[in-house]
Design a protein around this motif. Structure first.
Motif, PDB file in Angstrom:
ATOM      1  N   ILE A  12      30.861  -3.409 -16.451  1.00 17.68           N
ATOM      2  CA  ILE A  12      32.145  -3.359 -16.637  1.00 17.68           C
ATOM      3  C   ILE A  12      33.152  -4.313 -16.884  1.00 17.68           C
ATOM      4  O   ILE A  12      32.995  -5.270 -16.374  1.00 17.68           O
ATOM      5  N   VAL A  13      34.136  -4.183 -17.747  1.00 18.39           N
ATOM      6  CA  VAL A  13      34.971  -4.999 -18.097  1.00 18.39           C
ATOM      7  C   VAL A  13      36.320  -4.480 -18.040  1.00 18.39           C
ATOM      8  O   VAL A  13      36.700  -3.377 -18.644  1.00 18.39           O
ATOM      9  N   THR A  14      37.284  -5.334 -17.339  1.00 16.98           N
ATOM     10  CA  THR A  14      38.654  -4.829 -17.518  1.00 16.98           C
ATOM     11  C   THR A  14      39.599  -6.056 -17.918  1.00 16.98           C
ATOM     12  O   THR A  14      39.953  -6.947 -17.258  1.00 16.98           O
ATOM     13  N   PRO A  15      39.857  -5.984 -19.364  1.00 17.34           N
ATOM     14  CA  PRO A  15      40.927  -7.127 -19.603  1.00 17.34           C
ATOM     15  C   PRO A  15      42.280  -6.885 -19.046  1.00 17.34           C
ATOM     16  O   PRO A  15      42.567  -5.536 -18.704  1.00 17.34           O
ATOM     17  N   SER A  16      42.963  -8.219 -18.739  1.00 13.97           N
ATOM     18  CA  SER A  16      44.285  -7.760 -17.733  1.00 13.97           C
ATOM     19  C   SER A  16      45.281  -8.696 -18.367  1.00 13.97           C
ATOM     20  O   SER A  16      45.004 -10.056 -18.884  1.00 13.97           O
ATOM     21  N   ASN A  17      46.470  -8.369 -18.489  1.00  9.44           N
ATOM     22  CA  ASN A  17      47.670  -9.441 -18.788  1.00  9.44           C
ATOM     23  C   ASN A  17      48.667  -9.257 -17.461  1.00  9.44           C
ATOM     24  O   ASN A  17      49.227  -8.274 -17.658  1.00  9.44           O
ATOM     25  N   ASN A  18      48.617 -10.319 -16.565  1.00  7.76           N
ATOM     26  CA  ASN A  18      49.433  -9.984 -15.485  1.00  7.76           C
ATOM     27  C   ASN A  18      50.766 -10.876 -15.703  1.00  7.76           C
ATOM     28  O   ASN A  18      51.356 -11.540 -14.602  1.00  7.76           O
ATOM     29  N   TYR A  19      51.423 -11.060 -16.777  1.00  8.79           N
ATOM     30  CA  TYR A  19      52.340 -12.014 -17.089  1.00  8.79           C
ATOM     31  C   TYR A  19      53.724 -11.546 -16.225  1.00  8.79           C
ATOM     32  O   TYR A  19      54.206 -12.628 -15.422  1.00  8.79           O
ATOM     33  N   HIS A  20      53.729 -10.498 -15.907  1.00  3.65           N
ATOM     34  CA  HIS A  20      55.093  -9.885 -15.364  1.00  3.65           C
ATOM     35  C   HIS A  20      55.030 -10.106 -14.008  1.00  3.65           C
ATOM     36  O   HIS A  20      56.044 -10.035 -13.286  1.00  3.65           O
ATOM     37  N   PHE A  21      53.801 -10.267 -13.449  1.00  5.76           N
ATOM     38  CA  PHE A  21      53.455 -10.482 -11.933  1.00  5.76           C
ATOM     39  C   PHE A  21      53.257 -12.223 -11.654  1.00  5.76           C
ATOM     40  O   PHE A  21      53.201 -12.205 -10.386  1.00  5.76           O
ATOM     41  N   ARG A  22      53.388 -12.748 -12.756  1.00  4.12           N
ATOM     42  CA  ARG A  22      53.173 -14.028 -12.179  1.00  4.12           C
ATOM     43  C   ARG A  22      52.078 -14.616 -11.279  1.00  4.12           C
ATOM     44  O   ARG A  22      51.036 -14.187 -11.389  1.00  4.12           O
ATOM     45  N   SER A  23      52.653 -15.553 -10.276  1.00  2.32           N
ATOM     46  CA  SER A  23      51.643 -15.836  -9.309  1.00  2.32           C
ATOM     47  C   SER A  23      51.449 -14.820  -8.029  1.00  2.32           C
ATOM     48  O   SER A  23      51.051 -15.401  -6.963  1.00  2.32           O
ATOM     49  N   SER A  24      51.927 -13.684  -8.254  1.00  2.00           N
ATOM     50  CA  SER A  24      52.127 -12.680  -7.123  1.00  2.00           C
ATOM     51  C   SER A  24      50.379 -12.272  -6.628  1.00  2.00           C
ATOM     52  O   SER A  24      49.607 -12.838  -7.307  1.00  2.00           O
TER      53      SER A  24
END
Length: 197
Positions: A71-83
């Protein structure tokens, strides 16, 4: 709201973050499966879902049922920063790894990245907002679990049972109220009759 913001005009009047996500995205029609070519020339099918889809077993499960060996889940968490959002997605992916007995990778550009074993244990991880490279050997599996074979039938059965229990409780509560009302009304009528005599 993830990648889609409903009532954008209304919400943007009090949530300025809405403007940062200027495009709404819709679910695609493609199966959540892609093929990777390994260095030795083998093609390996991989179950794929974007970051928050780790919360939905139906998406990841479909990819596994179609032959995904990991399983692979690419992610961009930019808007959530260090939350804690990136770590939450990692925990959800650990559940999917155990559920389908597959190695899982969360690869994030700004959040935490994880390499997860099929038993749900974390083999390697990164911090949020850091430059890092993870290299790990993970097993590829073709076996299927009960969750893979059952698909949505197990959660649907539990949701149906929960609904039936809630309805039974509501009916019992309404019957209890109904049986108490006549007894109280009769007592009041008796008191009125005694007063008139």
């Amino acid at each position: 709201f993830g990648e889609f913001i409903p009532f954008r005009d209304v919400i943007s009047s009090f949530a300025t973050e809405v403007a940062q996500a200027s495009k709404d995205m819709e679910a695609g029609q493609e199966a959540p499966l892609m093929t990777l070519r390994l260095r030795d020339g083998r093609d390996v099918p991989v179950a794929v879902g974007i970051c928050f889809e780790a919360a939905y077993p139906s998406v990841i499960g479909q990819g596994v049922a179609l032959g995904g060996q990991m399983i692979v889940t690419p992610s961009n968490n930019y808007h959530f920063r260090s939350s804690g959002e990136s770590a939450q997605q990692g925990q959800l992916l650990r559940m999917r790894a155990m559920e389908y007995s597959r190695a899982a990778i969360q690869s994030s550009t700004t959040g935490s990245s994880y390499v997860i074993r099929p038993d749900g244990s974390v083999l390697a991880s990164t911090n949020t907002q850091s430059v890092a490279t993870l290299i790990a050997d993970v097993p590829l599996r073709t076996s299927t679990t009960l969750a893979t074979r059952a698909g949505e039938r197990i959660p649907s059965a539990f949701m149906g049972a929960t609904l039936l229990i809630a309805l039974a409780g509501l009916v019992a509560a309404l019957r209890g109220r109904a049986s108490m009302r006549p007894a109280g009304a009769a007592t009041r009528d008796n008191r009125q009759n005694v007063t008139h005599d």
